[in-house]
Design an enzyme around this catalytic site. Structure first.
Site, PDB file in Angstrom:
ATOM      1  N   ASN A   7      -9.958  -0.869  -0.580  1.00 36.61           N
ATOM      2  CA  ASN A   7      -8.505  -0.764  -0.468  1.00 36.61           C
ATOM      3  C   ASN A   7      -7.879  -1.371  -1.720  1.00 36.61           C
ATOM      4  O   ASN A   7      -8.003  -2.568  -1.952  1.00 36.61           O
ATOM      5  CB  ASN A   7      -8.060  -1.517   0.798  1.00 36.61           C
ATOM      6  CG  ASN A   7      -6.551  -1.525   0.981  1.00 36.61           C
ATOM      7  OD1 ASN A   7      -5.798  -1.094   0.119  1.00 36.61           O
ATOM      8  ND2 ASN A   7      -6.114  -2.033   2.125  1.00 36.61           N
ATOM      9  N   CYS A  60       0.816  -1.226   0.000  1.00 34.08           N
ATOM     10  CA  CYS A  60       0.000   0.000   0.000  1.00 34.08           C
ATOM     11  C   CYS A  60       0.847   1.273   0.000  1.00 34.08           C
ATOM     12  O   CYS A  60       0.342   2.346  -0.306  1.00 34.08           O
ATOM     13  CB  CYS A  60      -0.944  -0.004   1.189  1.00 34.08           C
ATOM     14  SG  CYS A  60      -1.920  -1.492   1.263  1.00 34.08           S
ATOM     15  N   HIS A 100      -3.448   6.631   2.446  1.00 36.05           N
ATOM     16  CA  HIS A 100      -3.780   5.299   1.930  1.00 36.05           C
ATOM     17  C   HIS A 100      -5.168   4.925   2.438  1.00 36.05           C
ATOM     18  O   HIS A 100      -5.506   5.150   3.598  1.00 36.05           O
ATOM     19  CB  HIS A 100      -2.758   4.253   2.379  1.00 36.05           C
ATOM     20  CG  HIS A 100      -3.223   2.868   2.037  1.00 36.05           C
ATOM     21  ND1 HIS A 100      -3.612   2.542   0.763  1.00 36.05           N
ATOM     22  CD2 HIS A 100      -3.430   1.756   2.790  1.00 36.05           C
ATOM     23  CE1 HIS A 100      -4.024   1.283   0.738  1.00 36.05           C
ATOM     24  NE2 HIS A 100      -3.933   0.790   1.963  1.00 36.05           N
TER      25      HIS A 100
END
Ligand code: ACO
Length: 325
Positions: free
Chosen positions: A282, A113, A252
């Site tokens: 995500n 990420c 993020h």
């Protein structure tokens, strides 16, 4: 050292949308649980014939158009991904070929990420030192290909997409400061156990579903809040700025509760935080990349604004950078 900034952005989200209501039919979950625990309502999923490079190529083309450049103008392509087309060659090589970027150096970065922030920081070094003029950085993921669709702990979280940025020399502003970090001591908190050299593909690994993402989400939650908070503090100090100088934070997009906990600790009001988690879930390295692109396209980032990118992911790795737009 040359000043380096972002001169174009692009994104691509696959057409298919999977809603929380759809997930209710697949695993023992509810829209209410997913929404309150994560902030996610829906996510995009790649088609069967779409690979990470296909998403990246579309995002890259869009960023090139935005920057008014052509593939042949690129000297460097860095792809951040944990779901590459294949183990080798690098997905960046496939993207290079499709974009006609014949003179571009190409390689991939695996920093989960934090991948987009890692890749931006690496590309910045090439341009700042004068060895490259124009770089294309893309975060692209097909997390649906490494998601266990029978595991409600993880399958409600992830989505597919790609976001891109073109970096080049700028006269003023640009990337003012960056900070990258890592801690491999708890690498097993979030991983895909099988499929690499440690545990090659076998009937046993397939039977045990070890080719999918496994995560100790609850432990990770607290670590993520601290890591993202600390990364933001370090990079702001390096930039000689305070939280109140920041116009927009692009975090993020792992979990809206993580993001808001970090924002609260840093003293940011909600209006300073850009979110696309509700519609995208995500997307690992593609999350900060697409969120940045969308914020620019929606006019939420204007010339002279101070933008903070702050990311955290599997590794563990984290990274933040401050950009004067
Ligand atoms: N639907 C319904 N119930 C569920 C679901 C679901 N989808 N998933 C778990 N539950 C249950 C659990 O079984 C547990 O039940 P129990 O109390 O009976 O045992 C209960 O819900 C609570 O589970 P927790 O794990 O404590 O839930 P939590 O509030 O921590 O939320 C989550 C889980 C969303 C995963 C959260 O911990 C999180 O976001 N963690 C961080 C994720 C992250 O930062 N990842 C890093 C980046 S990802 C990357 O790098 C690719």
């Amino acid at each position: 050292m040359k000043k380096v900034g972002i001169i174009g952005v692009g994104e691509y989200l696959p057409k298919k949308v999977l809603t929380n209501a759809d997930l209710e039919k697949m695993v023992d979950t509810s829209d209410e649980w997913i929404t309150t625990r994560t902030g996610i309502k829906e996510r995009h999923l790649a088609a069967k014939d779409e690979a990470a490079s296909d998403l990246a190529i579309k995002a890259g083309q869009s960023a090139l158009e935005d920057a008014k450049l052509k593939g042949e103008d690129l000297d460097l392509i860095i792809i951040a991904t944990i779901s590459p087309d294949m183990q080798t060659p690098a997905t960046a090589c496939i993207v290079q070929n499709a974009l006609g970027a014949k003179k571009a150096i190409c390689f991939d970065i695996s920093a989960a990420c934090a991948g987009f922030v890692y890749a931006l920081t690496v590309a910045q070094q090439f341009i700042a030192r004068g060895s490259c003029k124009n770089a294309l950085v893309i975060g692209t993921e097909i997390l649906s290909s490494i998601t266990d669709w029978k595991d409600r702990n993880t399958c409600v979280l992830f989505g597919d997409g790609a976001g891109a940025a073109i970096l080049s020399e700028v006269k003023s502003g640009g990337i003012i400061a960056s900070y990258l970090g890592g801690n491999g001591s708890i690498y097993d908190i979030l991983m895909v156990p099988a499929g690499g050299s440690k545990m090659p593909v076998s009937q046993e690994t397939l039977d045990k579903r070890l080719h999918f993402l496994t995560m100790r989400g609850n432990e990770l939650f607290k670590i993520a809040v601290k890591a993202m908070h600390d990364a933001a503090c370090v990079v702001l100090e390096r930039a000689g700025l305070k939280a109140e100088d920041v116009d927009l934070v692009i975090p993020h997009q792992a979990n809206v509760r993580i993001i808001m906990a970090v924002a609260k600790k840093l003293g940011f009001t909600e209006d300073k935080i850009y979110l696309n988690i509700e519609k995208c879930g995500n997307m690992s390295s593609a999350s900060t990349a697409t969120a940045l692109c969308e914020a620019v396209k929606e006019g939420k980032i204007k010339k002279g604004d101070i933008v903070l990118l702050d990311a955290f992911g599997a590794g563990l790795v984290w990274g933040a950078c401050v950009i004067k737009w």
